[in-house]
Design a protein around this motif. Sequence first.
Motif, mmCIF file in Angstrom:
data_model
loop_
_atom_site.group_PDB
_atom_site.id
_atom_site.type_symbol
_atom_site.label_atom_id
_atom_site.label_comp_id
_atom_site.label_asym_id
_atom_site.label_seq_id
_atom_site.Cartn_x
_atom_site.Cartn_y
_atom_site.Cartn_z
ATOM 1 N N ASN A 79 -19.884 41.744 -14.505
ATOM 2 C CA ASN A 79 -19.484 41.751 -15.916
ATOM 3 C C ASN A 79 -19.603 40.369 -16.550
ATOM 4 O OD1 ASN A 79 -18.942 44.518 -16.239
ATOM 5 N ND2 ASN A 79 -16.974 44.269 -15.229
ATOM 6 N N TYR A 80 -19.273 39.317 -15.799
ATOM 7 C CA TYR A 80 -19.410 37.965 -16.346
ATOM 8 C C TYR A 80 -20.862 37.646 -16.659
ATOM 9 C CZ TYR A 80 -14.602 37.041 -14.793
ATOM 10 O OH TYR A 80 -13.246 37.072 -14.598
ATOM 11 N N ARG A 81 -21.780 38.111 -15.812
ATOM 12 C CA ARG A 81 -23.204 37.831 -16.034
ATOM 13 C C ARG A 81 -23.730 38.518 -17.290
ATOM 14 N NH1 ARG A 81 -25.427 35.034 -11.951
ATOM 15 N NH2 ARG A 81 -24.409 35.089 -9.923
ATOM 16 N N THR A 82 -23.103 39.622 -17.696
ATOM 17 C CA THR A 82 -23.545 40.337 -18.893
ATOM 18 C C THR A 82 -22.632 40.088 -20.094
ATOM 19 O OG1 THR A 82 -22.316 42.323 -18.261
ATOM 20 C CG2 THR A 82 -24.613 42.160 -17.507
ATOM 21 N N ALA A 83 -21.703 39.151 -19.956
ATOM 22 C CA ALA A 83 -20.764 38.857 -21.048
ATOM 23 C C ALA A 83 -21.515 38.291 -22.249
ATOM 24 C CB ALA A 83 -19.709 37.865 -20.572
ATOM 25 N N SER A 84 -20.989 38.602 -23.432
ATOM 26 C CA SER A 84 -21.604 38.068 -24.646
ATOM 27 C C SER A 84 -20.701 37.002 -25.266
ATOM 28 C CB SER A 84 -21.870 39.190 -25.650
ATOM 29 O OG SER A 84 -20.667 39.801 -26.041
ATOM 30 N N ASN A 85 -21.318 36.123 -25.997
ATOM 31 C CA ASN A 85 -20.638 35.045 -26.714
ATOM 32 C C ASN A 85 -19.755 34.166 -25.833
ATOM 33 O OD1 ASN A 85 -21.758 36.016 -29.135
ATOM 34 N ND2 ASN A 85 -20.093 37.481 -29.342
#
Length: 159
Positions: A79-85
Amino acid sequence: LIEQRTFRSTVITLYKARPSTQSKFEYVAPDRFHVLFDSIEFIIIGRTMYVHYNGNWVKSNPETPLNLCFVDPKLLESNYRTASNPRYVNDDTLDIGPMSMFEYHLGCSETNETIRVWIGTASLDGLPHRLESSGSNGISTIVTYYDFNAAIAITAPIP
């Protein structure tokens, strides 16, 4: 967290229309969890879940596992790798030492979570120690991570 052999965490969930809840989690790599939630106890080993309720253990393989997105290191990393902003907010201090605080949006649920995470500075340990989330559904979560690489064993309670 992905590099930690074990850790513990406390998860406090705050709701708008009902009392808050507190859960305790233990993790043993690569896929073992021990969860205490109110009067229910869970042990999860891979995809097998054991539930202790009213004095009895029950074994199951649920189609939909528990949502462990804030405590499962593999889910957190994904999830961190696909986090935005993602953005650095500031330096801060928790009771254990100096931290750097970051903020980002995490899509680990339907609620588009806004996440703040406190990571120990390089002089401390570089590990996450606190995570706060607030979702568009009005639910907030506070996670405290501790006891990294502690002596924790999680075993199946029944065959």
